[in-house]
Design a protein around this motif. Structure first.
Motif, mmCIF file in Angstrom:
data_model
loop_
_atom_site.group_PDB
_atom_site.id
_atom_site.type_symbol
_atom_site.label_atom_id
_atom_site.label_comp_id
_atom_site.label_asym_id
_atom_site.label_seq_id
_atom_site.Cartn_x
_atom_site.Cartn_y
_atom_site.Cartn_z
ATOM 1 N N ARG A 84 -41.569 -51.322 2.592
ATOM 2 C CA ARG A 84 -40.506 -50.328 2.748
ATOM 3 C C ARG A 84 -41.071 -48.930 2.546
ATOM 4 N NH1 ARG A 84 -35.388 -52.252 2.895
ATOM 5 N NH2 ARG A 84 -35.216 -54.535 2.693
ATOM 6 N N ALA A 85 -40.851 -48.059 3.505
ATOM 7 C CA ALA A 85 -41.379 -46.693 3.415
ATOM 8 C C ALA A 85 -40.852 -45.968 2.188
ATOM 9 C CB ALA A 85 -41.012 -45.921 4.683
ATOM 10 N N ALA A 86 -39.616 -46.262 1.801
ATOM 11 C CA ALA A 86 -39.029 -45.583 0.640
ATOM 12 C C ALA A 86 -39.822 -45.843 -0.632
ATOM 13 C CB ALA A 86 -37.587 -46.043 0.455
ATOM 14 N N GLU A 87 -40.535 -46.964 -0.674
ATOM 15 C CA GLU A 87 -41.296 -47.311 -1.872
ATOM 16 C C GLU A 87 -42.465 -46.360 -2.107
ATOM 17 O OE1 GLU A 87 -43.350 -51.312 -3.866
ATOM 18 O OE2 GLU A 87 -42.358 -51.435 -1.904
ATOM 19 N N ILE A 88 -42.928 -45.689 -1.045
ATOM 20 C CA ILE A 88 -44.012 -44.711 -1.208
ATOM 21 C C ILE A 88 -43.506 -43.297 -0.901
ATOM 22 C CG2 ILE A 88 -45.926 -46.300 -0.875
ATOM 23 C CD1 ILE A 88 -46.078 -45.401 2.050
ATOM 24 N N GLY A 89 -42.190 -43.104 -1.053
ATOM 25 C CA GLY A 89 -41.642 -41.755 -0.957
ATOM 26 C C GLY A 89 -41.421 -41.228 0.429
ATOM 27 N N LEU A 96 -50.698 -39.829 -0.293
ATOM 28 C CA LEU A 96 -50.557 -39.325 1.071
ATOM 29 C C LEU A 96 -50.663 -37.808 1.110
ATOM 30 C CD1 LEU A 96 -47.581 -41.579 2.184
ATOM 31 C CD2 LEU A 96 -49.941 -41.734 2.993
ATOM 32 N N PRO A 97 -51.289 -37.257 2.138
ATOM 33 C CA PRO A 97 -51.366 -35.798 2.284
ATOM 34 C C PRO A 97 -49.980 -35.178 2.452
ATOM 35 C CG PRO A 97 -52.873 -36.909 3.802
ATOM 36 C CD PRO A 97 -51.991 -37.955 3.229
ATOM 37 N N ARG A 98 -49.862 -33.925 2.068
ATOM 38 C CA ARG A 98 -48.579 -33.223 2.218
ATOM 39 C C ARG A 98 -48.142 -33.168 3.670
ATOM 40 N NH1 ARG A 98 -51.092 -29.536 -1.496
ATOM 41 N NH2 ARG A 98 -50.179 -29.674 -3.574
ATOM 42 N N SER A 99 -49.105 -33.006 4.602
ATOM 43 C CA SER A 99 -48.745 -32.889 6.005
ATOM 44 C C SER A 99 -48.047 -34.150 6.503
ATOM 45 C CB SER A 99 -49.990 -32.611 6.860
ATOM 46 O OG SER A 99 -50.917 -33.674 6.756
ATOM 47 N N VAL A 100 -48.497 -35.312 6.031
ATOM 48 C CA VAL A 100 -47.869 -36.562 6.435
ATOM 49 C C VAL A 100 -46.464 -36.668 5.854
ATOM 50 C CG1 VAL A 100 -48.004 -39.080 6.221
ATOM 51 C CG2 VAL A 100 -50.048 -37.757 6.785
ATOM 52 N N ARG A 101 -46.318 -36.352 4.583
ATOM 53 C CA ARG A 101 -44.989 -36.429 3.965
ATOM 54 C C ARG A 101 -44.025 -35.445 4.618
ATOM 55 N NH1 ARG A 101 -48.003 -36.559 -0.766
ATOM 56 N NH2 ARG A 101 -47.288 -34.509 -1.392
ATOM 57 N N LYS A 102 -44.545 -34.279 5.010
ATOM 58 C CA LYS A 102 -43.693 -33.260 5.627
ATOM 59 C C LYS A 102 -43.048 -33.769 6.900
ATOM 60 C CE LYS A 102 -44.024 -28.773 7.979
ATOM 61 N NZ LYS A 102 -44.939 -27.670 8.370
ATOM 62 N N TRP A 103 -43.839 -34.401 7.755
ATOM 63 C CA TRP A 103 -43.329 -34.808 9.059
ATOM 64 C C TRP A 103 -42.721 -36.191 9.063
ATOM 65 C CZ3 TRP A 103 -42.629 -30.902 11.978
ATOM 66 C CH2 TRP A 103 -43.517 -29.823 11.946
ATOM 67 N N MET A 104 -42.756 -36.897 7.924
ATOM 68 C CA MET A 104 -42.217 -38.254 7.875
ATOM 69 C C MET A 104 -41.086 -38.364 6.862
ATOM 70 S SD MET A 104 -45.856 -40.207 8.213
ATOM 71 C CE MET A 104 -45.148 -41.834 8.328
ATOM 72 N N GLY A 105 -40.426 -37.245 6.604
ATOM 73 C CA GLY A 105 -39.287 -37.276 5.695
ATOM 74 C C GLY A 105 -39.681 -37.618 4.284
ATOM 75 N N GLY A 106 -40.864 -37.164 3.868
ATOM 76 C CA GLY A 106 -41.375 -37.541 2.563
ATOM 77 C C GLY A 106 -40.730 -36.786 1.424
#
Length: 415
Positions: free
Chosen positions: A90-95, A389-399
């Protein structure tokens, strides 16, 4: 002779994304893109690859023609003595709100084209490249009309049988699996709820991936003889067969489009570069459609190449820039190649210790949270398993900030 800074050969998704990224980085870029056949397949774009496309504006250009992938489920459907438990990532498990998106290749191509049309530094020609000459000071591409164009760097993204790779003298190793991939899109009566389900069967993975609405793409790895029979089934019978193989988790199924078949195989190159020449996408590595690795690796090739030649802006085809690109990509490609190969072959053997080992790994993934989270982060971004995870990934993936993310605790990222 006409001259450009960079010529990209190949107008597929990886080639167009590479040319778009290079032009966005300020390079005078020519994309040679002969007309491509209609493509009803889909691609799941994950992690850093999604962030790369988002930064180029491609994800916004897709609009609502994409489906988020919030949960990835693995179901052991082998029917063997040792059955692994079902595991859900689940993606939510890693923010994150989602691991990525799934979209039709035709829609991705159209979105890439819309973004490319806005860039003055990018020219797209429908001409085909027929020849290549490499030397220390420049590369020359000969077109099908006999014209020759010089460049500081030529990037080949012209597919797994790449004529440019052959012209550059780069060898490759090809291999085949005793399997055929059946690919189609389906409509279904129940909502997929942004869940992708991969059934592990005796003939290979049978994978459903969400599309917008009550629709999904399907990659069905099968014995070649059975695949030939399935292709000839009446649509009603084929729809029922697919629903049964999915254990009716999405209800009634209707085939939406042709059922295409592809012999399963892969390839790996001896090296990624030559004098003023670089490979990206399937020209550098080809995968069976398992684990959503093929296009994602190609986009990571593009991202790395753009970043490294931008650090050598005065001479983007320099030996230093290309050596750094070779070093940056080899480990990622080799590890993903080995992982996909091991997963696929593990489903085909009846060796009892192998069955036990595979079941034990999946059981551990399901039971041990940190191990599962490590696998999810590593699957999205190579090297992120331990450091976050890098900030750029979290930014574009609803992190959002996830508990225990060592990167955020240290107050820095590793983009």
């Amino acid at each position: 002779m006409e001259r450009r800074q960079i010529i990209v050969v190949g107008g597929g998704l990886a080639g167009t994304a590479t040319a778009l990224g290079l032009a966005s980085a300020g390079f005078d870029t020519l994309l040679l893109a002969p007309p491509a056949p209609d493509d009803r397949r889909t691609s799941a774009i994950l992690g850093r690859s999604l962030a790369f496309l988002a930064e180029l504006g491609v994800v916004d250009a897709l609009g609502d023609r994409q489906a988020p992938l919030a949960v990835m489920r693995i179901v052991d459907d082998l029917g063997r003595l040792f059955r692994a438990p079902t595991v859900e990532f689940r993606a939510a498990e890693i923010g994150l709100s989602a691991f990525g998106i799934n979209a039709l290749n035709a829609d991705l191509a159209e979105a890439l084209g819309r973004c490319a049309a806005t860039l003055g530094r990018l020219e797209i020609r429908s001409a085909a490249a027929r020849g290549l000459t490499l030397s220390p000071d420049r590369a020359i591409v000969t077109l099908d009309d006999g014209a020759a164009i010089g460049a500081d760097l030529v990037v080949a993204a012209d597919g797994r049988r790449s004529p440019m790779r052959e012209a550059a003298g780069i060898g490759s190793r090809q291999w085949r699996y005793p399997q055929t991939a059946l690919v189609t899109n389906i409509a279904h009566s129940r909502d997929h709820a942004s869940v992708s389900t991969e059934f592990h069967t005796r003939t290979g993975p049978f994978t459903q991936v969400p599309l917008p609405g009550r629709a999904s793409s399907l990659v069905w790895v099968e014995d070649p003889k059975l695949a030939d029979l399935y292709v000839d089934l009446r649509p009603e019978k084929l729809s029922e067969t697919i629903a049964e193989k999915m254990h009716w988790i999405l209800g009634e199924v209707t085939i939406d489009g042709p059922l295409a078949r592809y012999p399963l195989g892969g390839s790996r190159v001896d090296r990624f570069t030559a004098e003023r020449f670089a490979l990206v996408g399937e020209a550098a590595h080809a995968f069976p459609p398992i684990g959503a690795q093929g296009l994602n690796l190609g986009l990571r090739d593009a991202e790395a190449l753009i970043r490294l030649v931008s650090e050598s802006r005065d001479d983007p085809g320099s030996r230093l820039a290309l050596r750094r690109y070779e070093a940056a990509r080899r480990g990622d490609v080799l590890s993903r190649t080995a992982g996909v190969d091991l997963l696929n072959r593990s489903l085909l053997v009846d060796f009892l210790p192998g069955q036990v080992a595979r079941s034990s790994v999946l059981a551990a993934m399901g039971l041990v949270g940190p191990l599962r989270q490590f696998a999810m982060r590593e699957g999205l971004v190579p090297g992120a398993g331990l450091v976050g995870l890098p900030r750029s990934v979290r930014k574009w993936m609803g992190g959002h900030e996830a508990a225990g993310d060592p990167v955020e605790q240290q107050g820095h990222g590793h983009d």
